[in-house]
Design an enzyme around this catalytic site. Structure first.
Site, mmCIF file in Angstrom:
data_model
loop_
_atom_site.group_PDB
_atom_site.id
_atom_site.type_symbol
_atom_site.label_atom_id
_atom_site.label_comp_id
_atom_site.label_asym_id
_atom_site.label_seq_id
_atom_site.Cartn_x
_atom_site.Cartn_y
_atom_site.Cartn_z
ATOM 1 C CB ALA A 171 -1.031 0.135 1.134
ATOM 2 C CG ASP A 172 3.176 2.295 3.260
ATOM 3 O OD1 ASP A 172 2.628 3.361 3.330
ATOM 4 O OD2 ASP A 172 3.837 1.829 4.124
ATOM 5 C CG LEU A 173 6.531 -0.241 -1.223
ATOM 6 C CD1 LEU A 173 7.049 -1.781 -1.544
ATOM 7 C CD2 LEU A 173 7.462 0.770 -1.068
#
Length: 411
Positions: A172-174
């Site tokens: 999700a962050d990436l």
């Protein structure tokens, strides 16, 4: 800092107000493409990810080091008026400001897009948040695990008979970081056309929901929720994982042409004409029965034997590698994707380089992730033209935090 005019974003000034992963991953990619990325960090502890570990390399977090190359660090206290004055001054000459604070945080500090744009009409401000700037969940904090669950991705990941499962990396962050860097590049193109900057809003939930693609399409078409499928594909078979005599492999028989070749390789031409498997939709409908037939066959040979046979026949297949195998893979090493750089504290660092290349050139050498506050004076001098007396004035006003001396701030 790198200064090669050959870099695609050479000369672009990016003010990085991000921490942890999503924002730093976005700004690292802009830095990889040649932008001058200045990372603003709290002078007391810096980016929170500097403390994420183990492992640490000579006290430096491997986590932080992995997403902060090609940047310079300025230790500036955003909780002080003098520190916020410095950020406003830097924003006045920046091309891009990127942050991943919760919506409203910068507004409270007087660093809203409207305030910064008043001094810089060409400014592009990209804000990353968990749920976006609007909507009923706008004020919720966004963390990778939470967003993986909220986005539906965890519900379709894992064994069909097991619990929901997160992806093995901070997906999700990436992916949000990748969308943010893409959005910044698009905003820069728009600025070339219009002469003005703009605001970019990138939500982690939006980013992850966009990855549902055919899973969302299946729901919209049927009104039914897709189920967890483990390593199998919903509409293609055999397109999954099998266990050879000495390990696991993936096989992608994605169409009828590959099915014909596959049956020859496994020496089961009888399956090619079997009424249960002779067309792609039938193989998908009878996946479990087909897998039960195939698994004993795969168990008779080694991974390498199967991969060599599939490669010779042109059938997509691959081993399931450990992270270490990937980091040492000849394919990546030969293409210059595994690079090293000398860090002032941690020594020789290895990392996976940017995956983008221009004119078949390998990625350019990188600068190492910065030490906290390493470039404060350097950046203030280069971007703003400040000399030692001006920097000393801000140091005495608390812009660099009470625990940092003015000598270190100016260095």
């Amino acid at each position: 800092m790198r200064s090669s005019d050959a870099e695609a974003l050479s000369g672009l000034k990016v003010l990085d107000l991000c921490r942890v992963v999503s924002g730093p991953f976005a700004t690292m990619h802009l830095g990889d493409l040649g932008a001058d990325v200045v990372k603003i960090e709290d002078p007391r502890n810096g980016d929170e990810s500097r403390r994420y570990g183990p492992p640490f390399v000579a006290g430096e977090s491997a986590y932080f080091l992995s997403v902060n190359r090609n940047k310079r660090s300025c230790a500036v206290d955003l909780k002080s008026a003098a520190g916020r004055d410095i950020v406003r001054a830097l924003a006045s000459v920046a091309d891009v400001v990127i942050d991943n604070f919760r919506p409203g945080t910068l507004d409270k500090w007087g660093l809203s897009y409207e305030a910064l744009r008043g001094e810089n009409r060409g400014l592009i401000q990209c804000s990353i948040s968990g749920f976006g700037r609007t909507g009923p969940d706008a004020d919720r904090p966004g963390y990778d695990l939470i967003i993986q669950g909220e986005s539906g991705v965890m519900d379709i990941t894992g064994d069909p008979d097991g619990p929901p499962m997160k992806v093995g990396t901070s997906i999700a962050d990436l992916v949000t970081g990748l969308y943010a860097s893409q959005a910044v590049l698009a905003a820069l193109v728009k600025r070339q056309r219009t002469g003005t900057g703009g605001r970019v809003d990138v939500s982690m939930l939006d980013a992850m929901a966009s990855l549902l693609t055919f899973n969302a399409g299946m729901y919209f078409a049927t009104g039914e929720n897709p189920k967890r499928r483990g390593n199998v594909h919903p509409t293609i078979s055999p397109y999954e994982t099998f266990e050879a005599s000495d390990g696991w492999i993936n096989v992608g028989v994605a169409n009828d042409k590959f099915w014909t070749l596959f049956c020859s390789v496994i020496d089961r031409k009888d399956l090619e004409a079997d009424g249960h498997f002779d067309a792609a939709p039938k193989r998908a409908a009878n996946r479990a029965a087909l897998a039960a037939l195939l698994q004993p066959i795969f168990a008779t040979r080694t991974r390498e034997a199967w991969l060599a046979a599939f490669r010779a026949a042109g059938i997509p297949a691959g081993s399931i590698k450990k992270v270490g195998e990937v980091c040492e893979a000849p394919q990546l090493v030969t293409r210059g994707m595994v690079q090293s750089v000398a860090h002032r504290v941690a020594g020789d660092l290895r990392f996976v380089a940017r995956p983008i290349r221009f004119d078949d050139e390998a990625p350019a050498p990188s600068t190492p992730p910065p030490i906290l506050g390493e470039h404060t004076g350097e950046v203030l001098s280069e971007w703003l033209g400040w000399q030692a007396p001006a920097i000393e004035k801000f140091a005495k006003a608390g812009a660099f935090g009470s625990r940092m001396s003015s000598e270190r701030s100016a260095g």
